[in-house]
Design a protein around this motif. Structure first.
Motif, mmCIF file in Angstrom:
data_model
loop_
_atom_site.group_PDB
_atom_site.id
_atom_site.type_symbol
_atom_site.label_atom_id
_atom_site.label_comp_id
_atom_site.label_asym_id
_atom_site.label_seq_id
_atom_site.Cartn_x
_atom_site.Cartn_y
_atom_site.Cartn_z
ATOM 1 N N PHE A 19 50.515 -1.953 38.836
ATOM 2 C CA PHE A 19 51.796 -1.255 38.971
ATOM 3 C C PHE A 19 52.583 -1.342 37.673
ATOM 4 N N ALA A 20 52.604 -2.513 37.056
ATOM 5 C CA ALA A 20 53.350 -2.711 35.806
ATOM 6 C C ALA A 20 52.808 -1.817 34.699
ATOM 7 N N GLU A 21 51.480 -1.713 34.645
ATOM 8 C CA GLU A 21 50.858 -0.872 33.615
ATOM 9 C C GLU A 21 51.202 0.595 33.851
ATOM 10 N N GLN A 22 51.151 1.021 35.122
ATOM 11 C CA GLN A 22 51.493 2.407 35.440
ATOM 12 C C GLN A 22 52.945 2.705 35.081
ATOM 13 N N PHE A 23 53.824 1.782 35.426
ATOM 14 C CA PHE A 23 55.235 1.963 35.112
ATOM 15 C C PHE A 23 55.451 2.053 33.609
ATOM 16 N N ALA A 24 54.757 1.212 32.863
ATOM 17 C CA ALA A 24 54.884 1.208 31.404
ATOM 18 C C ALA A 24 54.424 2.535 30.814
ATOM 19 N N ARG A 25 53.317 3.075 31.383
ATOM 20 C CA ARG A 25 52.805 4.342 30.871
ATOM 21 C C ARG A 25 53.765 5.484 31.165
ATOM 22 N N VAL A 26 54.325 5.483 32.369
ATOM 23 C CA VAL A 26 55.297 6.520 32.722
ATOM 24 C C VAL A 26 56.524 6.424 31.829
ATOM 25 N N LYS A 27 57.013 5.208 31.622
ATOM 26 C CA LYS A 27 58.185 5.000 30.775
ATOM 27 C C LYS A 27 57.906 5.443 29.344
ATOM 28 N N GLU A 28 56.683 5.162 28.861
ATOM 29 C CA GLU A 28 56.320 5.559 27.499
ATOM 30 C C GLU A 28 56.279 7.073 27.369
ATOM 31 N N ARG A 29 55.699 7.740 28.402
ATOM 32 C CA ARG A 29 55.639 9.203 28.360
ATOM 33 C C ARG A 29 57.043 9.806 28.372
ATOM 34 N N MET A 30 57.913 9.235 29.173
ATOM 35 C CA MET A 30 59.299 9.720 29.217
ATOM 36 C C MET A 30 59.978 9.523 27.880
ATOM 37 N N SER A 31 59.742 8.379 27.254
ATOM 38 C CA SER A 31 60.348 8.088 25.959
ATOM 39 C C SER A 31 59.858 9.050 24.897
ATOM 40 N N VAL A 32 58.549 9.322 24.895
ATOM 41 C CA VAL A 32 57.967 10.261 23.935
ATOM 42 C C VAL A 32 58.562 11.647 24.120
ATOM 43 N N GLN A 33 58.690 12.088 25.385
ATOM 44 C CA GLN A 33 59.256 13.406 25.652
ATOM 45 C C GLN A 33 60.708 13.480 25.221
ATOM 46 N N GLU A 34 61.465 12.409 25.439
ATOM 47 C CA GLU A 34 62.865 12.383 25.015
ATOM 48 C C GLU A 34 62.973 12.477 23.497
ATOM 49 N N GLU A 35 62.109 11.757 22.793
ATOM 50 C CA GLU A 35 62.103 11.826 21.325
ATOM 51 C C GLU A 35 61.777 13.238 20.857
ATOM 52 N N LEU A 36 60.760 13.837 21.470
ATOM 53 C CA LEU A 36 60.352 15.183 21.087
ATOM 54 C C LEU A 36 61.461 16.191 21.369
ATOM 55 N N ASP A 37 62.084 16.077 22.542
ATOM 56 C CA ASP A 37 63.171 16.989 22.886
ATOM 57 C C ASP A 37 64.325 16.856 21.897
ATOM 58 N N ARG A 38 64.653 15.617 21.531
ATOM 59 C CA ARG A 38 65.737 15.400 20.573
ATOM 60 C C ARG A 38 65.391 15.998 19.223
ATOM 61 N N VAL A 40 55.139 15.360 14.561
ATOM 62 C CA VAL A 40 54.509 15.057 15.848
ATOM 63 C C VAL A 40 53.013 15.293 15.710
ATOM 64 N N ASP A 41 52.229 14.628 16.554
ATOM 65 C CA ASP A 41 50.781 14.844 16.512
ATOM 66 C C ASP A 41 50.392 15.956 17.480
ATOM 67 N N SER A 42 49.099 16.185 17.633
ATOM 68 C CA SER A 42 48.618 17.302 18.450
ATOM 69 C C SER A 42 48.980 17.165 19.925
ATOM 70 N N SER A 43 49.254 15.938 20.354
ATOM 71 C CA SER A 43 49.626 15.713 21.751
ATOM 72 C C SER A 43 51.134 15.779 21.971
ATOM 73 N N GLY A 44 51.889 15.936 20.873
ATOM 74 C CA GLY A 44 53.344 16.002 20.974
ATOM 75 C C GLY A 44 54.048 14.676 20.780
ATOM 76 N N ALA A 45 53.287 13.623 20.494
ATOM 77 C CA ALA A 45 53.896 12.309 20.268
ATOM 78 C C ALA A 45 54.604 12.292 18.918
ATOM 79 N N VAL A 46 55.822 11.780 18.900
ATOM 80 C CA VAL A 46 56.620 11.745 17.674
ATOM 81 C C VAL A 46 56.072 10.681 16.724
ATOM 82 N N GLN A 47 55.849 11.079 15.489
ATOM 83 C CA GLN A 47 55.325 10.180 14.463
ATOM 84 C C GLN A 47 56.462 9.610 13.599
ATOM 85 N N LEU A 48 56.100 8.848 12.572
ATOM 86 C CA LEU A 48 57.107 8.183 11.743
ATOM 87 C C LEU A 48 58.095 9.166 11.137
ATOM 88 N N LYS A 49 57.597 10.269 10.585
ATOM 89 C CA LYS A 49 58.495 11.255 9.987
ATOM 90 C C LYS A 49 59.442 11.838 11.033
#
Length: 247
Positions: free
Chosen positions: A21-40, A69-78
């Motif tokens: 459960f903890a791992e699933q929650f962490a993955r969901v939280k990470e995906r949400m964080s990535v999407q928030e960064e991308l949206d911003r 961002v990379d091909s998956s939409g994850a925000v990179q250092l730049k």
């Protein structure tokens, strides 16, 4: 009965706090964080204009081409650096990663970055150092590259229009101000109204603070120190004490 309820409660607790459960929650939280960064990031590079949001896919293509961002939409250092900047994010981030500010003294950095906050055309040609002219040429070159890339990706703006946003009419004014020249004297160097000069220098201070924060993210302590010195150099006298020009 109480024992059975207690046992059921413990099972439920163990289920919720299990590693799975903890791992699933962490993955969901990470995906949400990535999407928030991308949206911003997309919001920032759209010039805060809702009318530009339909160009979502074109802007994603721009960000991928520049490696924000990379091909998956994850925000990179730049991309994370760009998120620290409130205006002209692409240009300033590219300048940072190309070390365009490295050869410049603090007062020269402040003068060059004034093009990010000054929007008027002037009739007075500024007198600037050779180093600053090289810096201006570098800014225009990077801006042209970004403008051409955006056009190639389907953004309805020409490279010339993108480059034309950046005005260097206060370059000499800011350079001399950062070197200690009195305000009455720098006011004679330009045909820009004094109130506009004050407001631009105040806005420039915010830009310098953002660049300083961006420098921390990339681990460039030298650039961070330079931005701090530049900020201190322009934060003085009437520009940061008088309310006459700012209200």
């Amino acid at each position: 009965m109480r024992l059975r309820v207690l046992q059921d409660s413990l099972k439920e607790f163990n289920c919720i706090h299990s590693p799975t459960f903890a791992e699933q929650f962490a993955r969901v939280k990470e995906r949400m964080s990535v999407q928030e960064e991308l949206d911003r990031l997309l919001f920032l590079v759209s010039d805060q204009s809702l009318s530009l949001l339909p160009e979502y896919h074109q802007r994603i293509k721009v960000l991928q081409s520049l490696q924000y961002v990379d091909s998956s939409g994850a925000v990179q250092l730049k991309g994370r650096v760009a998120c620290q900047i409130s205006s002209h994010e692409l240009l300033l981030t590219e300048l940072l990663f190309e070390n365009a500010l490295s050869p410049l003294a603090p007062e020269e950095s402040a003068a060059l970055l004034s093009c990010l906050v000054f929007t008027q055309n002037t009739q007075v040609e500024p007198h600037i150092t050779n180093t600053l002219q090289e810096g201006i040429d570098r800014v225009l070159s990077v801006a042209k590259r970004i403008g051409e890339l955006q056009r190639d990706c389907g953004i309805p703006q020409t490279a010339e229009e993108f480059v034309g946003q950046f005005k260097f009419g206060l370059t000499e004014v800011v350079y001399c101000w950062a070197r200690g020249m009195p305000f009455a004297e720098i006011a004679q160097l330009t045909d820009v109204q004094e109130g506009t000069v004050v407001r631009c220098i105040q806005r420039l201070d915010e830009v310098l603070k953002e660049v300083r924060q961006a420098a921390r993210i990339v681990g460039d302590s030298v650039l961070g120190s330079k931005m701090e010195k530049a900020s201190l150099a322009i934060r003085r006298d009437i520009v940061f004490t008088a309310s006459l020009y700012t209200h």
